[in-house]
Design a protein around this motif. Structure first.
Motif, mmCIF file in Angstrom:
data_model
loop_
_atom_site.group_PDB
_atom_site.id
_atom_site.type_symbol
_atom_site.label_atom_id
_atom_site.label_comp_id
_atom_site.label_asym_id
_atom_site.label_seq_id
_atom_site.Cartn_x
_atom_site.Cartn_y
_atom_site.Cartn_z
ATOM 1 N N PHE A 66 0.825 -1.195 0.000
ATOM 2 C CA PHE A 66 0.000 0.000 0.000
ATOM 3 C C PHE A 66 0.865 1.252 0.000
ATOM 4 N N ALA A 67 1.936 1.254 0.815
ATOM 5 C CA ALA A 67 2.832 2.408 0.865
ATOM 6 C C ALA A 67 3.521 2.621 -0.485
ATOM 7 N N THR A 68 3.944 1.541 -1.112
ATOM 8 C CA THR A 68 4.597 1.650 -2.423
ATOM 9 C C THR A 68 3.629 2.189 -3.470
ATOM 10 N N GLU A 69 2.406 1.667 -3.481
ATOM 11 C CA GLU A 69 1.420 2.132 -4.448
ATOM 12 C C GLU A 69 1.044 3.589 -4.193
ATOM 13 N N THR A 70 0.936 3.980 -2.923
ATOM 14 C CA THR A 70 0.616 5.368 -2.588
ATOM 15 C C THR A 70 1.724 6.300 -3.062
ATOM 16 N N ALA A 71 2.972 5.880 -2.852
ATOM 17 C CA ALA A 71 4.097 6.698 -3.306
ATOM 18 C C ALA A 71 4.102 6.819 -4.828
ATOM 19 N N ALA A 72 3.794 5.738 -5.516
ATOM 20 C CA ALA A 72 3.765 5.782 -6.977
ATOM 21 C C ALA A 72 2.654 6.711 -7.471
ATOM 22 N N VAL A 73 1.501 6.646 -6.839
ATOM 23 C CA VAL A 73 0.388 7.522 -7.228
ATOM 24 C C VAL A 73 0.765 8.978 -6.989
ATOM 25 N N GLU A 74 1.410 9.257 -5.860
ATOM 26 C CA GLU A 74 1.823 10.636 -5.574
ATOM 27 C C GLU A 74 2.831 11.131 -6.603
ATOM 28 N N GLU A 75 3.776 10.266 -7.014
ATOM 29 C CA GLU A 75 4.742 10.651 -8.042
ATOM 30 C C GLU A 75 4.041 10.938 -9.366
ATOM 31 N N ILE A 76 3.085 10.107 -9.721
ATOM 32 C CA ILE A 76 2.357 10.305 -10.980
ATOM 33 C C ILE A 76 1.559 11.595 -10.934
ATOM 34 N N GLU A 77 0.906 11.864 -9.809
ATOM 35 C CA GLU A 77 0.134 13.100 -9.692
ATOM 36 C C GLU A 77 1.036 14.324 -9.758
ATOM 37 N N ALA A 78 2.216 14.253 -9.132
ATOM 38 C CA ALA A 78 3.158 15.372 -9.187
ATOM 39 C C ALA A 78 3.651 15.587 -10.614
ATOM 40 N N ALA A 79 3.939 14.503 -11.324
ATOM 41 C CA ALA A 79 4.388 14.621 -12.709
ATOM 42 C C ALA A 79 3.269 15.190 -13.585
ATOM 43 N N ALA A 80 2.033 14.798 -13.326
ATOM 44 C CA ALA A 80 0.904 15.328 -14.088
ATOM 45 C C ALA A 80 0.750 16.827 -13.852
ATOM 46 N N GLU A 81 0.915 17.253 -12.610
ATOM 47 C CA GLU A 81 0.817 18.691 -12.313
ATOM 48 C C GLU A 81 1.931 19.471 -13.005
ATOM 49 N N ARG A 82 3.162 18.903 -13.011
ATOM 50 C CA ARG A 82 4.270 19.589 -13.706
ATOM 51 C C ARG A 82 3.983 19.681 -15.208
ATOM 52 N N LEU A 83 3.425 18.601 -15.762
ATOM 53 C CA LEU A 83 3.104 18.602 -17.182
ATOM 54 C C LEU A 83 2.004 19.622 -17.494
ATOM 55 N N LYS A 84 0.997 19.708 -16.634
ATOM 56 C CA LYS A 84 -0.063 20.697 -16.828
ATOM 57 C C LYS A 84 0.509 22.109 -16.769
ATOM 58 N N ALA A 85 1.436 22.336 -15.828
ATOM 59 C CA ALA A 85 2.046 23.663 -15.713
ATOM 60 C C ALA A 85 2.837 24.002 -16.977
ATOM 61 N N LEU A 86 3.539 23.014 -17.535
ATOM 62 C CA LEU A 86 4.291 23.251 -18.767
ATOM 63 C C LEU A 86 3.346 23.565 -19.925
ATOM 64 N N VAL A 87 2.239 22.860 -20.008
ATOM 65 C CA VAL A 87 1.288 23.089 -21.098
ATOM 66 C C VAL A 87 0.671 24.472 -20.948
ATOM 67 N N ARG A 88 0.305 24.856 -19.735
ATOM 68 C CA ARG A 88 -0.264 26.194 -19.521
ATOM 69 C C ARG A 88 0.742 27.274 -19.871
ATOM 70 N N TYR A 89 2.013 27.080 -19.481
ATOM 71 C CA TYR A 89 3.059 28.056 -19.771
ATOM 72 C C TYR A 89 3.242 28.186 -21.277
ATOM 73 N N ASP A 90 3.233 27.031 -21.966
ATOM 74 C CA ASP A 90 3.402 27.035 -23.427
ATOM 75 C C ASP A 90 2.213 27.735 -24.093
ATOM 76 N N ASP A 91 1.008 27.520 -23.588
ATOM 77 C CA ASP A 91 -0.180 28.165 -24.145
ATOM 78 C C ASP A 91 -0.111 29.686 -23.951
ATOM 79 N N HIS A 92 0.405 30.148 -22.804
ATOM 80 C CA HIS A 92 0.510 31.589 -22.558
ATOM 81 C C HIS A 92 1.543 32.219 -23.479
ATOM 82 N N GLU A 93 2.616 31.498 -23.793
ATOM 83 C CA GLU A 93 3.625 32.053 -24.704
ATOM 84 C C GLU A 93 3.059 32.184 -26.113
ATOM 85 N N ARG A 94 2.255 31.203 -26.535
ATOM 86 C CA ARG A 94 1.676 31.253 -27.889
ATOM 87 C C ARG A 94 0.673 32.403 -28.006
ATOM 88 N N ALA A 95 -0.049 32.656 -26.937
ATOM 89 C CA ALA A 95 -1.061 33.718 -26.966
ATOM 90 C C ALA A 95 -0.403 35.097 -27.042
#
Length: 96
Positions: A66-95
């Motif tokens: 359970f601890a391993t799976e929780t850590a993996a989920v947290e890593e995936i969620e953090a990576a998803a947030e970083r990816l969303k931030a990159l996409v938003r930043y890229d969208d603001h530069e294009r605008a």
């Protein structure tokens, strides 16, 4: 092919299958040997002290998983947030 030849082939196939069934029925059956997993299950059911140790180990393994799976989920969620931030930043530069 003639009908006689086809009948001969069918009869030959049926004869072979009948012989196989006959041999299977005549073969002596060996008693099933208990496997190691079955032997451990019998021990778990029969020995209360071993059962307690087994369940304690099982609890630890489940908590670790359970601890391993929780850590993996947290890593995936953090990576998803970083990816969303990159996409938003890229969208603001294009605008701009």
């Amino acid at each position: 092919m003639s009908i006689a030849f086809i009948r001969l082939r069918v009869r030959g196939a049926l004869l072979l299958e009948a012989a196989e069934i006959h041999l299977r029925l005549r073969r002596p059956r060996r008693p099933a040997q208990p496997t190691a997993a079955l032997a451990e299950l019998v021990r778990i059911e029969a020995d209360p002290a071993y059962r307690a140790l087994f369940f304690a180990g099982l609890d630890v393994a489940l908590e670790d998983r359970f601890a391993t799976e929780t850590a993996a989920v947290e890593e995936i969620e953090a990576a998803a947030e970083r990816l969303k931030a990159l996409v938003r930043y890229d969208d603001h530069e294009r605008a701009a």
